[in-house]
Design an enzyme around this catalytic site. Structure first.
Site, short mmCIF file in Angstrom:
data_model
loop_
_atom_site.label_atom_id
_atom_site.label_comp_id
_atom_site.label_asym_id
_atom_site.label_seq_id
_atom_site.Cartn_x
_atom_site.Cartn_y
_atom_site.Cartn_z
N GLU A 39 -4.88 -8.93 0.15
CA GLU A 39 -5.63 -8.63 1.38
C GLU A 39 -7.09 -8.48 0.99
O GLU A 39 -7.40 -7.69 0.10
CB GLU A 39 -5.14 -7.33 2.04
CG GLU A 39 -3.76 -7.44 2.65
CD GLU A 39 -3.34 -6.20 3.43
OE1 GLU A 39 -4.23 -5.49 3.97
OE2 GLU A 39 -2.13 -5.93 3.49
N GLU A 63 0.83 -1.22 0.00
CA GLU A 63 0.00 0.00 0.00
C GLU A 63 0.86 1.27 0.00
O GLU A 63 0.61 2.21 0.76
CB GLU A 63 -0.99 -0.02 1.17
CG GLU A 63 -1.97 -1.16 1.07
CD GLU A 63 -3.09 -1.12 2.11
OE1 GLU A 63 -3.09 -0.26 3.00
OE2 GLU A 63 -3.99 -1.99 1.99
O1 AHR Z 1 -4.85 -5.89 7.32
C1 AHR Z 1 -4.82 -4.68 8.02
C2 AHR Z 1 -4.17 -3.56 7.21
O2 AHR Z 1 -4.99 -3.23 6.13
C3 AHR Z 1 -2.85 -3.88 6.56
O3 AHR Z 1 -1.78 -3.73 7.42
C4 AHR Z 1 -2.79 -2.90 5.44
O4 AHR Z 1 -2.05 -3.37 4.35
C5 AHR Z 1 -4.24 -2.64 5.11
O5 AHR Z 1 -4.51 -1.29 5.05
#
Ligand code: AHR
Length: 489
Positions: A283, A171
């Protein structure tokens, strides 16, 4: 009444088992006090909580992403190797914690081996340097007599860890990320990293840091890195107390996949690549309640329907989605919750368990003929970029697979309706050889053994077949996995 027509002659792609992957981050109680708890009577001599490991093994996790997430952008892997008592304790910037470094690269690899999952390491492109990243790849993968490979040997690992998957940062577009960059800066930096990493390990498979799949960041990164990476990543979290918003928003992933796939094909065409990179949802989850702190989300049953829908979308889009990592696995926005005495599961555990255990190697087209629903206006107003222009959606969301021999089918069905739904599953060619087995997840809000954790129920049964049809009744608001043998025509 819904009819689902499936045709074994219409495969839509090979289902990569990596879509049943997970993600664990040094965040709250995910690692420490979650999967790793030194001194706990529930842990082995390595500190691996055996109750957690068993629950994760049951999910048949194919790949485990680590160590973050936001955490990684301030993580220096060299702090986490060697004798544990000599490892430095560091401030952790992403979540405001303190990192003991007692769980590091070697512990992670051992954990992956114990789990039977492939490792996938995300690199620190925030405060980290390319030199550090190259040393990490050397430490993990080199079989030569060089400094970092020798360090690994000295730490008890003669054989290389053989880590295939490496993420080029996490990110990096976001202001919350240590070392955030613009897309152009990221492409320039990631290009240098990718070229060098492939010099030290030509077999390394790289993942570019994408955003939602349809943003300007995604387009620039895809154009800039398509020739250097195997996968482009997308992150998506959804969720709402409002039922329809909660269960329908995962469909935003379908727009993201279509949009990113178009950009990847365009880049491949323009750059004369043999193949476009594919996608990884590294994610994804329902997450909206606890956005700060240890992120100990308490899931309700309708969240399980959203998770089941995400998984169906990954199966239906398996020609593009080659990996997906449920974020996360233990305590932090997770299907598994621990106390010092026990590990229990939340409702979102079950659709993953059933899909991962039941789905077969080849995704097939499933045509659903039944009631549909439009996205509620509230949803479109609140998140116009998510579902605007999408829908109507089938009330019963379906994904179907078969084995390579075309002798067995599996269907995952999410009944989002408040009513029971009669579903006829019809083969377009051939007949069913026997009644189907059916596993069904429902929830009534009853508590699990840990306070605040809601249970879900899994029942097993069968559904009758007649010639080319299996008739199955889906309970109101349920997730159902149906498996059946297929005979000749
Ligand atoms: O999974 C929680 C957080 O969500 C992670 O650290 C990040 O990559 C995302 O914003």
């Amino acid at each position: 009444m819904t009819t689902v027509s499936i045709d074994l002659r219409r495969p839509i792609g090979e289902l990569d088992r990596r879509v049943f992957g997970g993600f664990v981050e040094h965040l709250g109680r995910c690692i420490y006090g979650g999967l790793y708890e030194e001194g706990s009577p529930l842990a082995d001599e390595r500190g691996f909580r055996q109750d957690v490991l068993t629950l994760l093994r049951d999910l048949r996790l194919s790949v485990l992403r680590w160590p973050g997430g936001n955490f990684v952008s301030n993580y220096h892997w060299q702090d986490g190797i060697g004798p544990k008592d000599e490892r430095p304790v560091r401030p952790e910037l992403a979540w405001g914690g303190t990192e003991s470094n007692r769980f590091g690269t070697d512990e992670y690899i051992d954990y992956c081996r114990a789990l039977g999952a492939e490792p996938y390491i995300c690199l620190n492109m925030g405060s980290g340097t390319l030199e550090e990243a190259l040393a990490w790849v050397e430490y993990c993968n080199s079989d030569r007599p060089t400094y970092w490979a020798d360090q690994r040997r000295r730490n008890g690992h003669e054989e290389p860890h053989a880590v295939s998957w490496w993420g080029l940062g996490n990110e990096i577009y976001g202001a919350w990320q240590v070392g955030a960059m613009s897309a152009d800066e990221y492409v320039a930096e990631a290009t240098r990293w990718a070229r060098a990493i492939k010099m030290i390990d030509p077999k390394a498979r790289l993942v570019s840091c994408g955003e939602l799949g349809w943003t300007d960041w995604d387009m620039r990164v895809i154009d800039g890195l398509a020739s250097l990476v195997e996968l482009h990543s997308i992150h998506l979290y959804t969720g709402s107390e409002e039922y329809w918003t909660n269960v329908l928003t995962p469909h935003a992933a379908e727009r993201a996949i279509a949009s990113a796939a178009t950009a990847l094909q365009r880049a491949a065409y323009a750059q004369r690549l043999a193949q476009p990179p594919r996608l990884v949802y590294d994610e994804w989850n329902v997450w909206f309640r606890n956005m700060t702190g240890a992120l100990e989300e308490r899931y309700a049953f309708h969240d399980a329907l959203a998770v089941g829908t995400y998984l169906n979308i990954f199966v239906r889009n398996c020609a593009w989605v080659k990996m997906a990592n449920l974020a996360q696995m233990v305590n932090a926005i997770a299907p598994i919750v621990t106390t010092p005495e026990a590990a229990v599961v939340q409702p979102i555990y079950y659709p993953f368990l059933l899909a991962s255990s039941g789905h077969q190697a080849v995704a097939i087209d499933a045509y659903v003929d039944g009631a549909t629903i439009e996205a509620p206006a509230e949803l479109v107003t609140r998140w116009p970029h998510r579902l605007d222009g999408l829908g109507p959606f089938d009330l019963v969301d379906v994904a179907a697979t078969c084995d390579v021999a075309r002798s067995k089918v599996a269907l995952s069905m999410v009944n989002r309706s408040e009513h029971a739904e009669q579903v006829d599953v019809v083969l377009r060619q051939g007949v069913f050889a026997a009644d189907a087995t059916v596993r069904c997840v429902t929830g009534d809000g009853s508590p699990a053994s840990v306070p605040g954790v809601e249970a879900a129920q899994v029942s097993e049964g069968s559904a009758p077949h007649k010639d080319a049809t299996v008739s199955v009744t889906l309970p109101p608001r349920s997730y159902v996995l149906m498996e059946a043998r297929v005979g000749g025509a």
